[in-house]
Write a protein that holds these residues in place. Structure first.
Motif, PDB file in Angstrom:
ATOM      1  N   GLY A   1       1.117   3.845  -4.528  1.00 43.09           N
ATOM      2  CA  GLY A   1       0.082   4.861  -4.639  1.00 43.09           C
ATOM      3  C   GLY A   1       0.481   6.029  -5.513  1.00 43.09           C
ATOM      4  O   GLY A   1      -0.378   6.698  -6.076  1.00 43.09           O
ATOM      5  N   LEU A   2       1.771   6.278  -5.622  1.00 45.05           N
ATOM      6  CA  LEU A   2       2.210   7.382  -6.464  1.00 45.05           C
ATOM      7  C   LEU A   2       1.905   7.103  -7.922  1.00 45.05           C
ATOM      8  O   LEU A   2       1.901   8.004  -8.748  1.00 45.05           O
ATOM      9  CB  LEU A   2       3.714   7.618  -6.276  1.00 45.05           C
ATOM     10  CG  LEU A   2       4.119   8.069  -4.873  1.00 45.05           C
ATOM     11  CD1 LEU A   2       5.625   8.252  -4.792  1.00 45.05           C
ATOM     12  CD2 LEU A   2       3.432   9.380  -4.516  1.00 45.05           C
TER      13      LEU A   2
ATOM     14  N   GLY B   1      -2.709   6.160  -7.502  1.00 43.26           N
ATOM     15  CA  GLY B   1      -3.589   7.242  -7.078  1.00 43.26           C
ATOM     16  C   GLY B   1      -4.848   6.742  -6.411  1.00 43.26           C
ATOM     17  O   GLY B   1      -4.794   6.102  -5.374  1.00 43.26           O
TER      18      GLY B   1
ATOM     19  N   THR C   1      -5.810   4.206  -2.668  1.00 39.43           N
ATOM     20  CA  THR C   1      -6.378   4.701  -1.423  1.00 39.43           C
ATOM     21  C   THR C   1      -7.406   3.735  -0.833  1.00 39.43           C
ATOM     22  O   THR C   1      -7.906   3.962   0.266  1.00 39.43           O
ATOM     23  CB  THR C   1      -7.047   6.074  -1.626  1.00 39.43           C
ATOM     24  OG1 THR C   1      -8.180   5.932  -2.488  1.00 39.43           O
ATOM     25  CG2 THR C   1      -6.079   7.072  -2.213  1.00 39.43           C
TER      26      THR C   1
ATOM     27  N   ASN D   1       4.990  10.214   0.908  1.00 39.73           N
ATOM     28  CA  ASN D   1       4.201   9.524  -0.120  1.00 39.73           C
ATOM     29  C   ASN D   1       2.702   9.632   0.121  1.00 39.73           C
ATOM     30  O   ASN D   1       1.916   9.695  -0.828  1.00 39.73           O
ATOM     31  CB  ASN D   1       4.602   8.045  -0.186  1.00 39.73           C
ATOM     32  CG  ASN D   1       5.987   7.863  -0.771  1.00 39.73           C
ATOM     33  OD1 ASN D   1       6.359   8.528  -1.741  1.00 39.73           O
ATOM     34  ND2 ASN D   1       6.775   6.983  -0.185  1.00 39.73           N
TER      35      ASN D   1
ATOM     36  N   THR E   1       0.152  11.175  -2.624  1.00 42.65           N
ATOM     37  CA  THR E   1      -0.964  10.395  -3.154  1.00 42.65           C
ATOM     38  C   THR E   1      -2.278  11.157  -3.032  1.00 42.65           C
ATOM     39  O   THR E   1      -3.099  11.170  -3.944  1.00 42.65           O
ATOM     40  CB  THR E   1      -1.079   9.047  -2.414  1.00 42.65           C
ATOM     41  OG1 THR E   1       0.136   8.327  -2.577  1.00 42.65           O
ATOM     42  CG2 THR E   1      -2.232   8.213  -2.965  1.00 42.65           C
TER      43      THR E   1
ATOM     44  N   THR F   1      -4.325  12.342  -6.264  1.00 45.81           N
ATOM     45  CA  THR F   1      -5.674  11.799  -6.423  1.00 45.81           C
ATOM     46  C   THR F   1      -6.689  12.916  -6.640  1.00 45.81           C
ATOM     47  O   THR F   1      -7.547  12.832  -7.531  1.00 45.81           O
ATOM     48  CB  THR F   1      -6.064  10.973  -5.185  1.00 45.81           C
ATOM     49  OG1 THR F   1      -5.126   9.905  -5.018  1.00 45.81           O
ATOM     50  CG2 THR F   1      -7.466  10.400  -5.338  1.00 45.81           C
TER      51      THR F   1
END
Length: 420
Positions: free
Chosen positions: A174-175, A178, A182, A222, A226, A230
């Motif tokens: 997710g880093l 983004g 999710t 994390n 994220t 985002t």
């Protein structure tokens, strides 16, 4: 999308009848109550046709089955009156609009309405929370926000998106990903709503989110990274802070993380009200907050609660045994007790209904007792005329899951001053 043309429902005055109405079953009451309140305040809804069809079905049924001569305008006025006479109707001259996601029983709504806001859409899937929400605000929340059949009722234009979304893990990827990462989480639905208005003439101006303190370190940090990344990709400046309710006139040691996002603007920045000064002294005293009369535990307690709230000998013995076991292990855990002279309690949670171990009230010559539901409401900063139309167990869950209203109100008051 789950649709129906003939369903059995509870009518608004408690009577049951069948209707033919091509709208998702879970949202039919939400459609009508949102439409009526928006119409009352001169706000046009994009689902007016569905709402008026529902109103027509109610009128037809009452005329045919109850043998009365009712016209649609009369039925509408009856329901409008019901909305207007709830304890906390929407302001008639709002200064901003907002949507209330993962609404629970309306802690965000209560705070933002106190500051002049009008809620133009709300979503909450739990049926018991919906009952409490409607009793106090006159609207039935829409259901599952993950469904497009629910999202389609969100208006195209509103100023603020707020809510306490559940904390869920995102993958380490997710880093990098983004927004895409999710997916499958409820935060994705928040982002989806924001993103759908991003390139329009009416993008969401403010994002106001709340979560448990643990979000900061969730999945080694994390998850929060994220979320922030985002929101930044969507065009928002962001800040987050952990705030404690006890620093805002609420006699409860309750730490929560708050995330604020605002459309990037070089002329604006945001500073959280921390509730304490450099010397760790509380700034927000009781006279600064509308819904809290005092800042000690004694002020929230009822003088003569019912006997049923006193815990049994068996339960009390179990609490004492577990406290001793925890102490011997060196972890210091066990039940928490307070009295009327205590400055604050520990955190009330949704599990409070099970045994009351987080907060037990000491009593002379008797076992300690649990908070009453009204005391739980007081502990979260809800006003005394806030209705509790559900069982004790459901009430404990609802107030345990809720935000502390004065904290939300104080933070949003600063949002108005600094960003709007």
């Amino acid at each position: 999308m789950k649709m129906t043309e003939k369903v059995s429902i509870d009518e608004f005055d408690g009577k049951k009848f069948k209707i033919r109405f091509t709208v998702e079953v879970d949202n039919k009451k939400a459609v009508l109550t949102h439409y009526l309140q928006n119409r009352r305040n001169g706000i046009q809804t994009h689902f007016e046709e569905e709402a008026t069809q529902y109103l027509k079905e109610i009128t037809t049924y009452k005329n045919e089955v109850e043998n009365i001569n009712l016209v649609e305008d009369t039925a509408e006025q009856h329901l409008l009156f019901e909305i207007e006479t709830v304890p906390f109707p929407a302001p008639t001259n709002p200064t901003f609009t907002f949507i209330d996601l993962f609404a629970g029983i309306g802690g965000f709504r209560l705070a933002l309405q106190n500051l002049g806001g009008e809620c133009v859409f709300t979503s909450e899937w739990d049926k018991f929370s919906q009952t409490t929400y409607r009793a106090n605000f006159g609207q039935v929340p829409f259901g599952d926000i993950t469904k497009e059949s629910t999202k389609r009722y969100i208006p195209a234009e509103f100023d603020v998106l707020c809510g306490g979304f559940p904390c869920q893990p995102f993958s380490h990827a997710g880093l990098k990903k983004g927004f895409e990462d999710t997916r499958g989480t409820l935060f994705f639905d928040v982002v989806d709503i924001i993103n759908s208005r991003r390139e329009t003439e009416n993008p969401v101006k403010i994002v106001f989110l709340e979560n448990v303190k643990g979000l900061k370190n969730h999945d080694k940090g994390n998850t929060l990274k994220t979320i922030i990344k985002t929101l930044e990709k969507l065009g928002y400046e962001t800040k987050y802070e952990i705030l404690n309710s006890r620093n805002f006139g609420v006699p409860q040691n309750r730490e929560r993380i708050f995330i604020i996002g605002w459309l990037k603007d070089d002329t604006k920045s945001f500073n959280f009200p921390l509730g304490i000064d450099r010397d760790n002294e509380i700034i927000y005293k009781k006279e600064d907050l509308k819904d809290i009369k005092e800042t000690n535990v004694g002020s929230i307690l009822i003088n003569k609660p019912e006997e049923k709230y006193t815990i049994s000998d068996k339960l009390y013995a179990g609490h004492i045994r577990r406290r001793k076991e925890h102490k011997e292990k060196g972890n210091g855990f066990g039940f928490s007790s307070v009295n009327e002279n205590s400055t604050y309690t520990s955190t009330i949670s949704a599990r409070y209904y099970k045994d009351g171990s987080e907060i037990l009230i000491e009593q002379k010559n008797a076992n300690p007792r649990k908070l009453t539901p009204r005391e739980a409401a007081n502990l979260q900063g809800y006003p005394s005329d806030f209705l509790i139309p559900v069982s004790d167990n459901q009430a404990y869950k609802q107030f345990g899951n809720s935000v502390s209203v004065p904290v939300i109100q104080t933070v949003f008051n600063e949002i108005q001053k600094q960003l709007m």
